[in-house]
Write a protein that holds these residues in place. Structure first.
Motif, PDB file in Angstrom:
ATOM      1  N   LEU A  23       0.819  -1.213   0.000  1.00  0.00           N
ATOM      2  CA  LEU A  23       0.000   0.000   0.000  1.00  0.00           C
ATOM      3  C   LEU A  23       0.848   1.257   0.000  1.00  0.00           C
ATOM      4  CD1 LEU A  23      -2.832  -0.885   2.523  1.00  0.00           C
ATOM      5  CD2 LEU A  23      -3.134  -0.218   0.145  1.00  0.00           C
ATOM      6  N   ILE A  24       1.868   1.259   0.830  1.00  0.00           N
ATOM      7  CA  ILE A  24       2.714   2.448   0.933  1.00  0.00           C
ATOM      8  C   ILE A  24       3.508   2.654  -0.353  1.00  0.00           C
ATOM      9  CG2 ILE A  24       4.650   3.476   2.177  1.00  0.00           C
ATOM     10  CD1 ILE A  24       3.473   2.132   4.710  1.00  0.00           C
ATOM     11  N   ASN A  25       3.976   1.568  -0.952  1.00  0.00           N
ATOM     12  CA  ASN A  25       4.680   1.695  -2.236  1.00  0.00           C
ATOM     13  C   ASN A  25       3.753   2.230  -3.316  1.00  0.00           C
ATOM     14  OD1 ASN A  25       7.320   0.885  -1.605  1.00  0.00           O
ATOM     15  ND2 ASN A  25       6.720  -1.253  -1.632  1.00  0.00           N
ATOM     16  N   LYS A  26       2.507   1.825  -3.281  1.00  0.00           N
ATOM     17  CA  LYS A  26       1.535   2.256  -4.290  1.00  0.00           C
ATOM     18  C   LYS A  26       1.082   3.699  -4.064  1.00  0.00           C
ATOM     19  CE  LYS A  26      -2.919   0.890  -6.230  1.00  0.00           C
ATOM     20  NZ  LYS A  26      -4.046  -0.052  -6.115  1.00  0.00           N
ATOM     21  N   GLN A  27       0.787   4.044  -2.802  1.00  0.00           N
ATOM     22  CA  GLN A  27       0.194   5.348  -2.494  1.00  0.00           C
ATOM     23  C   GLN A  27       1.211   6.402  -2.062  1.00  0.00           C
ATOM     24  OE1 GLN A  27      -2.924   4.761   0.398  1.00  0.00           O
ATOM     25  NE2 GLN A  27      -3.964   3.249  -0.849  1.00  0.00           N
ATOM     26  N   GLY A  28       2.380   5.974  -1.648  1.00  0.00           N
ATOM     27  CA  GLY A  28       3.383   6.925  -1.175  1.00  0.00           C
ATOM     28  C   GLY A  28       3.375   7.098   0.333  1.00  0.00           C
ATOM     29  N   PHE A  29       2.207   6.996   0.948  1.00  0.00           N
ATOM     30  CA  PHE A  29       2.077   7.058   2.405  1.00  0.00           C
ATOM     31  C   PHE A  29       0.712   6.502   2.785  1.00  0.00           C
ATOM     32  CE2 PHE A  29      -0.223  10.779   1.140  1.00  0.00           C
ATOM     33  CZ  PHE A  29      -1.209  10.929   2.090  1.00  0.00           C
ATOM     34  N   VAL A  30       0.556   6.213   4.055  1.00  0.00           N
ATOM     35  CA  VAL A  30      -0.725   5.731   4.573  1.00  0.00           C
ATOM     36  C   VAL A  30      -0.782   6.059   6.061  1.00  0.00           C
ATOM     37  CG1 VAL A  30       0.061   3.402   5.109  1.00  0.00           C
ATOM     38  CG2 VAL A  30      -2.329   3.772   4.523  1.00  0.00           C
ATOM     39  N   THR A  31      -1.976   6.307   6.568  1.00  0.00           N
ATOM     40  CA  THR A  31      -2.129   6.645   7.984  1.00  0.00           C
ATOM     41  C   THR A  31      -2.448   5.396   8.803  1.00  0.00           C
ATOM     42  OG1 THR A  31      -4.501   7.067   7.827  1.00  0.00           O
ATOM     43  CG2 THR A  31      -3.011   8.943   7.385  1.00  0.00           C
ATOM     44  N   ILE A  32      -2.191   5.490  10.092  1.00  0.00           N
ATOM     45  CA  ILE A  32      -2.540   4.412  11.013  1.00  0.00           C
ATOM     46  C   ILE A  32      -4.051   4.184  10.980  1.00  0.00           C
ATOM     47  CG2 ILE A  32      -2.605   3.716  13.449  1.00  0.00           C
ATOM     48  CD1 ILE A  32       0.211   3.608  12.376  1.00  0.00           C
ATOM     49  N   ASP A  33      -4.824   5.262  10.973  1.00  0.00           N
ATOM     50  CA  ASP A  33      -6.288   5.149  10.934  1.00  0.00           C
ATOM     51  C   ASP A  33      -6.766   4.394   9.694  1.00  0.00           C
ATOM     52  OD1 ASP A  33      -6.658   6.464  13.345  1.00  0.00           O
ATOM     53  OD2 ASP A  33      -6.932   8.426  12.397  1.00  0.00           O
ATOM     54  N   ALA A  34      -6.170   4.689   8.554  1.00  0.00           N
ATOM     55  CA  ALA A  34      -6.560   4.007   7.317  1.00  0.00           C
ATOM     56  C   ALA A  34      -6.244   2.515   7.397  1.00  0.00           C
ATOM     57  CB  ALA A  34      -5.861   4.636   6.118  1.00  0.00           C
ATOM     58  N   LEU A  35      -5.079   2.182   7.931  1.00  0.00           N
ATOM     59  CA  LEU A  35      -4.696   0.772   8.060  1.00  0.00           C
ATOM     60  C   LEU A  35      -5.582   0.051   9.070  1.00  0.00           C
ATOM     61  CD1 LEU A  35      -0.819   1.152   8.019  1.00  0.00           C
ATOM     62  CD2 LEU A  35      -2.261   0.202   6.211  1.00  0.00           C
ATOM     63  N   THR A  36      -5.930   0.734  10.142  1.00  0.00           N
ATOM     64  CA  THR A  36      -6.814   0.156  11.157  1.00  0.00           C
ATOM     65  C   THR A  36      -8.167  -0.200  10.539  1.00  0.00           C
ATOM     66  OG1 THR A  36      -5.727   1.416  12.909  1.00  0.00           O
ATOM     67  CG2 THR A  36      -7.916   0.588  13.383  1.00  0.00           C
ATOM     68  N   SER A  37      -8.701   0.697   9.753  1.00  0.00           N
ATOM     69  CA  SER A  37      -9.982   0.443   9.083  1.00  0.00           C
ATOM     70  C   SER A  37      -9.865  -0.670   8.048  1.00  0.00           C
ATOM     71  CB  SER A  37     -10.482   1.717   8.398  1.00  0.00           C
ATOM     72  OG  SER A  37     -10.745   2.705   9.347  1.00  0.00           O
ATOM     73  N   LEU A  38      -8.810  -0.652   7.293  1.00  0.00           N
ATOM     74  CA  LEU A  38      -8.622  -1.640   6.235  1.00  0.00           C
ATOM     75  C   LEU A  38      -8.466  -3.059   6.781  1.00  0.00           C
ATOM     76  CD1 LEU A  38      -8.142  -2.159   3.184  1.00  0.00           C
ATOM     77  CD2 LEU A  38      -5.716  -1.874   3.660  1.00  0.00           C
ATOM     78  N   PHE A  39      -7.651  -3.216   7.802  1.00  0.00           N
ATOM     79  CA  PHE A  39      -7.366  -4.543   8.347  1.00  0.00           C
ATOM     80  C   PHE A  39      -8.313  -4.945   9.475  1.00  0.00           C
ATOM     81  CE2 PHE A  39      -3.167  -3.378   6.563  1.00  0.00           C
ATOM     82  CZ  PHE A  39      -3.016  -4.444   5.703  1.00  0.00           C
ATOM     83  N   LYS A  40      -9.124  -3.989   9.947  1.00  0.00           N
ATOM     84  CA  LYS A  40     -10.071  -4.243  11.035  1.00  0.00           C
ATOM     85  C   LYS A  40      -9.376  -4.793  12.284  1.00  0.00           C
ATOM     86  CE  LYS A  40     -13.989  -4.734   7.954  1.00  0.00           C
ATOM     87  NZ  LYS A  40     -13.747  -3.453   7.439  1.00  0.00           N
ATOM     88  N   VAL A  41      -8.323  -4.103  12.666  1.00  0.00           N
ATOM     89  CA  VAL A  41      -7.562  -4.430  13.872  1.00  0.00           C
ATOM     90  C   VAL A  41      -7.385  -3.153  14.686  1.00  0.00           C
ATOM     91  CG1 VAL A  41      -6.341  -6.387  12.837  1.00  0.00           C
ATOM     92  CG2 VAL A  41      -5.345  -4.108  12.712  1.00  0.00           C
ATOM     93  N   THR A  42      -6.836  -3.298  15.873  1.00  0.00           N
ATOM     94  CA  THR A  42      -6.631  -2.138  16.733  1.00  0.00           C
ATOM     95  C   THR A  42      -5.428  -1.312  16.260  1.00  0.00           C
ATOM     96  OG1 THR A  42      -5.162  -3.298  18.247  1.00  0.00           O
ATOM     97  CG2 THR A  42      -7.535  -3.412  18.723  1.00  0.00           C
ATOM     98  N   PRO A  43      -5.403  -0.039  16.627  1.00  0.00           N
ATOM     99  CA  PRO A  43      -4.232   0.785  16.286  1.00  0.00           C
ATOM    100  C   PRO A  43      -2.932   0.205  16.854  1.00  0.00           C
ATOM    101  CG  PRO A  43      -6.035   2.183  17.004  1.00  0.00           C
ATOM    102  CD  PRO A  43      -6.464   0.759  17.258  1.00  0.00           C
ATOM    103  N   GLN A  44      -3.013  -0.431  18.013  1.00  0.00           N
ATOM    104  CA  GLN A  44      -1.815  -1.015  18.618  1.00  0.00           C
ATOM    105  C   GLN A  44      -1.234  -2.113  17.730  1.00  0.00           C
ATOM    106  OE1 GLN A  44      -4.710  -0.472  20.169  1.00  0.00           O
ATOM    107  NE2 GLN A  44      -4.247   0.851  21.901  1.00  0.00           N
TER     108      GLN A  44
END
Length: 64
Positions: A23-44
């Motif tokens: 994702l980061i290679n494709k988009q250049g950057f990504v936020t913790i919030d976006a990854l949390t939503s995408l993977f449906k896991v906790t921020p930790q």
């Protein structure tokens, strides 16, 4: 977060870590919030993966 410089230790990554790098290679950057939503896991959980990738010099973390 951005991808780090030349490091090829990607063969030992978990599936989620590999997808985070893709994702980061494709988009250049990504936020913790976006990854949390995408993977449906906790921020930790995401932060643990991110910290591991940074430790391996596969990512560079940026705050702000």
């Amino acid at each position: 977060m951005q991808t780090g410089k030349d490091h090829t230790d990607q063969e030992k990554l978990s599936k989620s870590q590999g997808k985070i790098l893709e994702l980061i290679n494709k988009q250049g950057f990504v936020t913790i919030d976006a990854l949390t939503s995408l993977f449906k896991v906790t921020p930790q959980t995401i932060r643990r993966d991110i910290n591991n990738l940074c430790y391996r010099n596969l990512l560079q973390r940026h705050h702000g």
